[in-house]
Design a protein around this motif. Structure first.
Motif, short mmCIF file in Angstrom:
data_model
loop_
_atom_site.label_atom_id
_atom_site.label_comp_id
_atom_site.label_asym_id
_atom_site.label_seq_id
_atom_site.Cartn_x
_atom_site.Cartn_y
_atom_site.Cartn_z
N PRO A 1 0.83 -1.20 0.00
CA PRO A 1 0.00 0.00 0.00
C PRO A 1 0.87 1.26 0.00
N ALA A 2 0.28 2.36 -0.42
CA ALA A 2 1.00 3.64 -0.44
C ALA A 2 1.52 3.98 0.95
N GLY A 3 2.77 4.42 1.01
CA GLY A 3 3.38 4.81 2.27
C GLY A 3 4.01 3.67 3.04
N ILE A 4 3.94 2.44 2.51
CA ILE A 4 4.49 1.25 3.18
C ILE A 4 5.63 0.69 2.35
N THR A 5 6.74 0.39 2.98
CA THR A 5 7.85 -0.30 2.33
C THR A 5 8.04 -1.66 3.00
N VAL A 6 8.51 -2.62 2.22
CA VAL A 6 8.68 -3.99 2.71
C VAL A 6 10.11 -4.44 2.42
N ARG A 7 10.72 -5.11 3.40
CA ARG A 7 12.07 -5.65 3.22
C ARG A 7 12.22 -6.88 4.09
N ALA A 8 13.32 -7.59 3.88
CA ALA A 8 13.62 -8.76 4.70
C ALA A 8 14.03 -8.33 6.11
N PHE A 9 13.77 -9.19 7.06
CA PHE A 9 14.19 -8.99 8.45
C PHE A 9 15.71 -8.91 8.49
N ARG A 10 16.23 -8.04 9.34
CA ARG A 10 17.68 -7.95 9.49
C ARG A 10 18.05 -7.69 10.94
N ALA A 11 19.31 -7.89 11.26
CA ALA A 11 19.79 -7.67 12.63
C ALA A 11 19.45 -6.26 13.06
N GLY A 12 18.96 -6.14 14.29
CA GLY A 12 18.52 -4.86 14.82
C GLY A 12 17.01 -4.71 14.83
N ASP A 13 16.30 -5.63 14.13
CA ASP A 13 14.84 -5.57 14.08
C ASP A 13 14.18 -6.27 15.26
N GLU A 14 14.96 -6.94 16.09
CA GLU A 14 14.39 -7.83 17.08
C GLU A 14 13.44 -7.13 18.05
N GLN A 15 13.87 -6.03 18.65
CA GLN A 15 13.03 -5.36 19.64
C GLN A 15 11.75 -4.79 19.01
N SER A 16 11.86 -4.23 17.83
CA SER A 16 10.68 -3.69 17.16
C SER A 16 9.70 -4.81 16.82
N ALA A 17 10.23 -5.95 16.35
CA ALA A 17 9.35 -7.08 16.04
C ALA A 17 8.70 -7.62 17.30
N TYR A 18 9.44 -7.64 18.39
CA TYR A 18 8.87 -8.09 19.67
C TYR A 18 7.71 -7.21 20.08
N ARG A 19 7.90 -5.91 20.08
CA ARG A 19 6.83 -5.01 20.51
C ARG A 19 5.62 -5.12 19.58
N LEU A 20 5.88 -5.17 18.29
CA LEU A 20 4.79 -5.24 17.33
C LEU A 20 3.96 -6.52 17.50
N THR A 21 4.63 -7.67 17.57
CA THR A 21 3.89 -8.92 17.65
C THR A 21 3.20 -9.09 18.99
N GLU A 22 3.84 -8.69 20.07
CA GLU A 22 3.19 -8.80 21.37
C GLU A 22 2.02 -7.83 21.50
N ASP A 23 2.14 -6.62 20.94
CA ASP A 23 1.01 -5.69 20.94
C ASP A 23 -0.17 -6.30 20.18
N ALA A 24 0.13 -6.91 19.03
CA ALA A 24 -0.93 -7.52 18.23
C ALA A 24 -1.56 -8.71 18.95
N PHE A 25 -0.72 -9.53 19.57
CA PHE A 25 -1.23 -10.74 20.21
C PHE A 25 -1.88 -10.44 21.56
N ASP A 26 -1.67 -9.23 22.12
CA ASP A 26 -2.33 -8.86 23.37
C ASP A 26 -3.84 -8.94 23.28
N GLU A 27 -4.37 -8.87 22.07
CA GLU A 27 -5.81 -8.89 21.89
C GLU A 27 -6.41 -10.24 22.27
N TRP A 28 -5.61 -11.31 22.25
CA TRP A 28 -6.19 -12.62 22.55
C TRP A 28 -5.31 -13.51 23.42
#
Length: 306
Positions: free
Chosen positions: A159-186
């Motif tokens: 979608p417009a305004g979104i870029t996509v790339r492969a996971f790389r070193a340094g993404d760990e904390q951001s991925a943790y917060r994102l996935t746990e925030d999402a999974f907090d719903e259930w």
């Protein structure tokens, strides 16, 4: 295991606490159970290792049952409100499953738990009957989904305004917060970073090249975390998450297709992932062409004291 239900083990069986050194034996046990039920194994040694990491040296959250010859006949594991019990196909119908289930309940109570849940494949009628007889009721349905990729998957534009790339070193904390925030719903509880990492980015099978992230500017707003199990002809998607305010814009589809394409280029001709009824994501996966390979049910029970 003094003072536990495992004092009632049949003659010729004994129990002891599990340690990380037992990972290979437990993985062989789980493999035997999965092959017996489904014809193939899906639980890797790194998954077992992540479960066997105790929160403290004195915490015995897993127990093994051996026969008189030292063969591993069964095991039980409990963490918070979740439990697992496996009995080797060669040792069923001897009461081991019921005793291990009782052990998990007692252990959960001692850890302060008020409820316990266990996932059982719908193919395992004996385990389903045991849980129902002990007062467990259905909580959610889980589906193992699959997709064949005989040709290279097409990846749509993000979608417009979104870029996509492969996971790389340094993404760990951001991925943790994102996935746990999402999974907090259930999910029942939020994981610490250390626990989350053991089950995702620190696993030996974690596949950063087949994991993808979506960015809005510099902020991670979506992620697919994947595993590449040696010897398996399929790729496996472990986590899918998109920030709540950006859902239904096609981000998850782009991320998944990127992951499927990466696995295809590595020689995989199919991919799988698990989802369950609380996420509401089944229809998305089906629209992408994924189908249900098999179904499991999460059963839950309130634990009484005394």
């Amino acid at each position: 295991m003094s003072g536990t239900p495992l004092q009632l083990l049949p003659v010729g069986y004994f129990s002891r606490p599990a340690t990380t050194a037992d990972v290979p034996a437990v993985q062989r046990l789980v493999t035997a159970c999965e092959v017996g039920l489904h014809g193939r194994a899906t639980t890797g040694a790194d998954h077992v290792a992540a479960d066997l990491v105790a929160p403290a040296p004195e915490a015995s959250d897993a127990v093994l049952v051996h026969d008189s010859g030292g063969e591993l006949a069964g095991w039980g594991w409990v963490k918070g409100r979740r439990a697992t019990v496996h009995v080797h196909p060669g040792h069923t119908e001897r009461g081991l499953g019921g005793l291990l289930l009782a052990w998990t309940e007692e252990r959960a109570r001692r850890l302060g738990g008020d409820r316990l849940a266990q996932t059982v494949t719908d193919h395992d009628r004996a385990a389903t009957a045991l849980l129902r007889s002990r007062g467990y009721s259905r909580l959610v349905t889980e589906w193992l989904l699959e997709i064949a990729t005989p040709g290279e998957p097409h990846v749509p534009e993000p979608p417009a305004g979104i870029t996509v790339r492969a996971f790389r070193a340094g993404d760990e904390q951001s991925a943790y917060r994102l996935t746990e925030d999402a999974f907090d719903e259930w999910q029942q509880r939020r994981k610490s970073y250390a626990e989350w990492a053991r089950h995702t980015v620190e696993r030996t099978t974690f596949a950063p090249a087949a994991s993808t992230v979506a960015l809005a500017g510099e902020q991670m707003v979506g992620a697919v975390l994947s595993l590449d199990v040696p010897g398996d002809d399929e790729g496996y998607v472990e986590r899918v998450a998109v920030r709540r305010d950006l859902r239904n814009r096609g981000i998850a589809r782009v991320l998944l297709q990127e992951s499927f394409r990466a696995f295809y280029r590595q020689g995989k001709r199919g991919c799988t992932l698990w989802t369950h009824s609380d996420t509401g994501a089944l229809s998305l996966y089906e629209r992408m062409g994924m189908t249900v390979r098999r179904t499991s049910t999460v059963y839950s029970k309130a634990l009484t004291t005394g």
